[in-house]
Structure formats: structure tokens, C-alpha cells
Design a protein around this motif. Structure first.
Motif, PDB file in Angstrom:
ATOM      1  N   GLN A  24       0.822  -1.214   0.000  1.00  0.00           N
ATOM      2  CA  GLN A  24       0.000   0.000   0.000  1.00  0.00           C
ATOM      3  C   GLN A  24       0.855   1.262   0.000  1.00  0.00           C
ATOM      4  OE1 GLN A  24      -2.227  -1.164   3.459  1.00  0.00           O
ATOM      5  NE2 GLN A  24      -4.015  -1.781   2.252  1.00  0.00           N
ATOM      6  N   VAL A  25       1.931   1.259   0.763  1.00  0.00           N
ATOM      7  CA  VAL A  25       2.826   2.425   0.821  1.00  0.00           C
ATOM      8  C   VAL A  25       3.498   2.639  -0.542  1.00  0.00           C
ATOM      9  CG1 VAL A  25       4.989   3.279   1.839  1.00  0.00           C
ATOM     10  CG2 VAL A  25       3.206   2.311   3.309  1.00  0.00           C
ATOM     11  N   ARG A  26       3.994   1.555  -1.140  1.00  0.00           N
ATOM     12  CA  ARG A  26       4.658   1.686  -2.446  1.00  0.00           C
ATOM     13  C   ARG A  26       3.670   2.060  -3.551  1.00  0.00           C
ATOM     14  NH1 ARG A  26       7.085  -3.064  -4.234  1.00  0.00           N
ATOM     15  NH2 ARG A  26       5.917  -4.334  -2.782  1.00  0.00           N
ATOM     16  N   GLU A  27       2.466   1.533  -3.454  1.00  0.00           N
ATOM     17  CA  GLU A  27       1.420   1.853  -4.430  1.00  0.00           C
ATOM     18  C   GLU A  27       1.055   3.338  -4.376  1.00  0.00           C
ATOM     19  OE1 GLU A  27      -1.374   0.031  -7.282  1.00  0.00           O
ATOM     20  OE2 GLU A  27       0.378  -0.743  -6.257  1.00  0.00           O
ATOM     21  N   LYS A  28       0.935   3.864  -3.165  1.00  0.00           N
ATOM     22  CA  LYS A  28       0.602   5.283  -2.986  1.00  0.00           C
ATOM     23  C   LYS A  28       1.676   6.176  -3.598  1.00  0.00           C
ATOM     24  CE  LYS A  28      -0.700   8.682   0.490  1.00  0.00           C
ATOM     25  NZ  LYS A  28      -1.014   8.930   1.903  1.00  0.00           N
ATOM     26  N   ALA A  29       2.930   5.849  -3.382  1.00  0.00           N
ATOM     27  CA  ALA A  29       4.038   6.644  -3.934  1.00  0.00           C
ATOM     28  C   ALA A  29       4.051   6.573  -5.462  1.00  0.00           C
ATOM     29  CB  ALA A  29       5.365   6.169  -3.363  1.00  0.00           C
ATOM     30  N   TYR A  30       3.821   5.385  -6.006  1.00  0.00           N
ATOM     31  CA  TYR A  30       3.830   5.207  -7.462  1.00  0.00           C
ATOM     32  C   TYR A  30       2.684   5.978  -8.105  1.00  0.00           C
ATOM     33  CZ  TYR A  30       4.128   2.803 -11.987  1.00  0.00           C
ATOM     34  OH  TYR A  30       4.255   2.507 -13.339  1.00  0.00           O
ATOM     35  N   SER A  31       1.481   5.874  -7.533  1.00  0.00           N
ATOM     36  CA  SER A  31       0.342   6.585  -8.127  1.00  0.00           C
ATOM     37  C   SER A  31       0.493   8.098  -7.973  1.00  0.00           C
ATOM     38  CB  SER A  31      -0.984   6.100  -7.546  1.00  0.00           C
ATOM     39  OG  SER A  31      -1.123   6.462  -6.201  1.00  0.00           O
ATOM     40  N   ALA A  32       1.112   8.559  -6.890  1.00  0.00           N
ATOM     41  CA  ALA A  32       1.362   9.996  -6.725  1.00  0.00           C
ATOM     42  C   ALA A  32       2.290  10.499  -7.823  1.00  0.00           C
ATOM     43  CB  ALA A  32       1.954  10.283  -5.350  1.00  0.00           C
ATOM     44  N   GLN A  33       3.319   9.735  -8.116  1.00  0.00           N
ATOM     45  CA  GLN A  33       4.259  10.099  -9.183  1.00  0.00           C
ATOM     46  C   GLN A  33       3.530  10.182 -10.529  1.00  0.00           C
ATOM     47  OE1 GLN A  33       7.212   7.052  -9.760  1.00  0.00           O
ATOM     48  NE2 GLN A  33       8.040   7.991 -11.596  1.00  0.00           N
ATOM     49  N   LEU A  34       2.664   9.219 -10.807  1.00  0.00           N
ATOM     50  CA  LEU A  34       1.910   9.219 -12.067  1.00  0.00           C
ATOM     51  C   LEU A  34       0.959  10.412 -12.140  1.00  0.00           C
ATOM     52  CD1 LEU A  34       1.088   5.425 -12.383  1.00  0.00           C
ATOM     53  CD2 LEU A  34       2.637   6.750 -13.847  1.00  0.00           C
ATOM     54  N   GLN A  35       0.327  10.758 -11.019  1.00  0.00           N
ATOM     55  CA  GLN A  35      -0.592  11.895 -11.000  1.00  0.00           C
ATOM     56  C   GLN A  35       0.167  13.211 -11.195  1.00  0.00           C
ATOM     57  OE1 GLN A  35      -3.873  11.505  -7.937  1.00  0.00           O
ATOM     58  NE2 GLN A  35      -2.645   9.670  -7.475  1.00  0.00           N
ATOM     59  N   GLN A  36       1.312  13.332 -10.549  1.00  0.00           N
ATOM     60  CA  GLN A  36       2.108  14.557 -10.685  1.00  0.00           C
ATOM     61  C   GLN A  36       2.634  14.731 -12.110  1.00  0.00           C
ATOM     62  OE1 GLN A  36       4.891  13.824  -7.524  1.00  0.00           O
ATOM     63  NE2 GLN A  36       3.545  14.679  -5.955  1.00  0.00           N
ATOM     64  N   SER A  37       2.904  13.640 -12.796  1.00  0.00           N
ATOM     65  CA  SER A  37       3.404  13.712 -14.171  1.00  0.00           C
ATOM     66  C   SER A  37       2.287  13.990 -15.176  1.00  0.00           C
ATOM     67  CB  SER A  37       4.112  12.402 -14.555  1.00  0.00           C
ATOM     68  OG  SER A  37       3.157  11.369 -14.789  1.00  0.00           O
ATOM     69  N   GLY A  38       1.027  13.831 -14.748  1.00  0.00           N
ATOM     70  CA  GLY A  38      -0.100  14.027 -15.652  1.00  0.00           C
ATOM     71  C   GLY A  38      -0.503  12.768 -16.405  1.00  0.00           C
ATOM     72  N   LYS A  39       0.224  11.686 -16.216  1.00  0.00           N
ATOM     73  CA  LYS A  39      -0.126  10.424 -16.891  1.00  0.00           C
ATOM     74  C   LYS A  39      -1.397   9.827 -16.301  1.00  0.00           C
ATOM     75  CE  LYS A  39       3.358  10.387 -19.686  1.00  0.00           C
ATOM     76  NZ  LYS A  39       3.155  10.476 -21.135  1.00  0.00           N
ATOM     77  N   MET A  40      -1.577   9.950 -14.986  1.00  0.00           N
ATOM     78  CA  MET A  40      -2.814   9.536 -14.330  1.00  0.00           C
ATOM     79  C   MET A  40      -3.573  10.817 -14.021  1.00  0.00           C
ATOM     80  SD  MET A  40      -3.462   7.526 -10.709  1.00  0.00           S
ATOM     81  CE  MET A  40      -3.099   5.853 -11.176  1.00  0.00           C
ATOM     82  N   GLN A  41      -4.711  11.002 -14.687  1.00  0.00           N
ATOM     83  CA  GLN A  41      -5.431  12.258 -14.564  1.00  0.00           C
ATOM     84  C   GLN A  41      -6.618  12.185 -13.617  1.00  0.00           C
ATOM     85  OE1 GLN A  41      -6.179  13.688 -18.570  1.00  0.00           O
ATOM     86  NE2 GLN A  41      -4.116  14.541 -18.624  1.00  0.00           N
ATOM     87  N   GLY A  42      -6.913  11.018 -13.118  1.00  0.00           N
ATOM     88  CA  GLY A  42      -7.990  10.872 -12.153  1.00  0.00           C
ATOM     89  C   GLY A  42      -7.897   9.531 -11.469  1.00  0.00           C
ATOM     90  N   LEU A  43      -8.378   9.495 -10.227  1.00  0.00           N
ATOM     91  CA  LEU A  43      -8.347   8.271  -9.435  1.00  0.00           C
ATOM     92  C   LEU A  43      -9.561   8.274  -8.517  1.00  0.00           C
ATOM     93  CD1 LEU A  43      -6.883   5.720  -8.366  1.00  0.00           C
ATOM     94  CD2 LEU A  43      -5.537   7.241  -6.901  1.00  0.00           C
ATOM     95  N   TRP A  44     -10.431   7.266  -8.673  1.00  0.00           N
ATOM     96  CA  TRP A  44     -11.650   7.187  -7.882  1.00  0.00           C
ATOM     97  C   TRP A  44     -11.785   5.805  -7.252  1.00  0.00           C
ATOM     98  CZ3 TRP A  44     -11.208   9.139 -12.749  1.00  0.00           C
ATOM     99  CH2 TRP A  44     -11.466  10.512 -12.899  1.00  0.00           C
ATOM    100  N   ARG A  45     -12.085   5.763  -5.965  1.00  0.00           N
ATOM    101  CA  ARG A  45     -12.358   4.506  -5.263  1.00  0.00           C
ATOM    102  C   ARG A  45     -13.760   4.047  -5.648  1.00  0.00           C
ATOM    103  NH1 ARG A  45     -10.045   2.293  -0.996  1.00  0.00           N
ATOM    104  NH2 ARG A  45      -8.879   4.186  -0.549  1.00  0.00           N
ATOM    105  N   ILE A  46     -13.941   2.745  -5.753  1.00  0.00           N
ATOM    106  CA  ILE A  46     -15.264   2.169  -5.979  1.00  0.00           C
ATOM    107  C   ILE A  46     -15.818   1.804  -4.608  1.00  0.00           C
ATOM    108  CG2 ILE A  46     -16.568   0.311  -7.073  1.00  0.00           C
ATOM    109  CD1 ILE A  46     -14.331   0.312  -9.246  1.00  0.00           C
TER     110      ILE A  46
END
Length: 92
Positions: A24-46
Motif C-alpha cells: 500500500q505504501v509503495r502503491e501510494k508513492a507510485y500513483s502519486a508520481q503518475l498523478q504529478q506527471s499528468g499520466k494519471m489524470q484521475g483516481l476514484w475509489r469504488i
């Protein structure tokens, strides 16, 4: 190119609580990096599930594959990827 990805995570029962927390810690860091780069433009929990919908803006299918396979939880994910195109009625 826009893609909507649904990611469902199921951890095997043999993982310890500490191992799950590490993922979970590594996943959070990876997704933050993707969001900051603009590659991941949205993230929603189901709601009610260990799953999410993520919006990716990438140059190619290969780039998306590289990004998805880089997620620390990738081996424990079920993925469904949907390519998106602009809707003719969209105001944006």
C-alpha cells in the motif's frame, strides 16, 4: 490517448499484514508520481470494494502497459482497460 482502467486488488491469504502495508505504501508513492506527471489524470475509489477507476492520458498502448505493469500491486490486480474517445455531445 485516454484510457479508463478498473483495478480490482485481491491479496493472497499468505501475505502478512506488514507485507500488505508495504504494498500500500509503495502503491501510494507510485500513483502519486503518475498523478504529478499528468499520466494519471484521475483516481476514484469504488465504494465498498478494494478497487478503483483510474483515468490515464498516455502516448500509446505500450506506454499504458508499462505504467500498469509498474504498479507494486500489479501481480494481485485484475485489470479492465477501456479506450476512450471524445463524445460528440461533450461540452469539454
Amino acid at each position: 490517448m485516454l484510457f479508463l482502467a478498473r483495478m480490482d486488488v485481491t491479496f493472497p491469504a499468505y501475505l502478512t499484514a506488514e507485507e500488505v502495508t508495504d504494498f500500500q505504501v509503495r502503491e501510494k508513492a507510485y500513483s502519486a508520481q503518475l498523478q504529478q506527471s499528468g499520466k494519471m489524470q484521475g483516481l476514484w475509489r469504488i465504494v465498498g470494494e478494494y478497487a478503483n477507476h483510474s483515468l490515464f492520458n498516455v502516448e500509446s498502448n505500450d506506454e499504458l502497459h508499462q505504467i500498469l505493469s509498474g504498479f507494486p500491486m500489479y501481480a494481485h490486480m485484475k485489470l479492465k482497460v477501456t479506450p476512450l474517445a471524445k463524445h460528440p455531445n461533450s461540452l469539454s
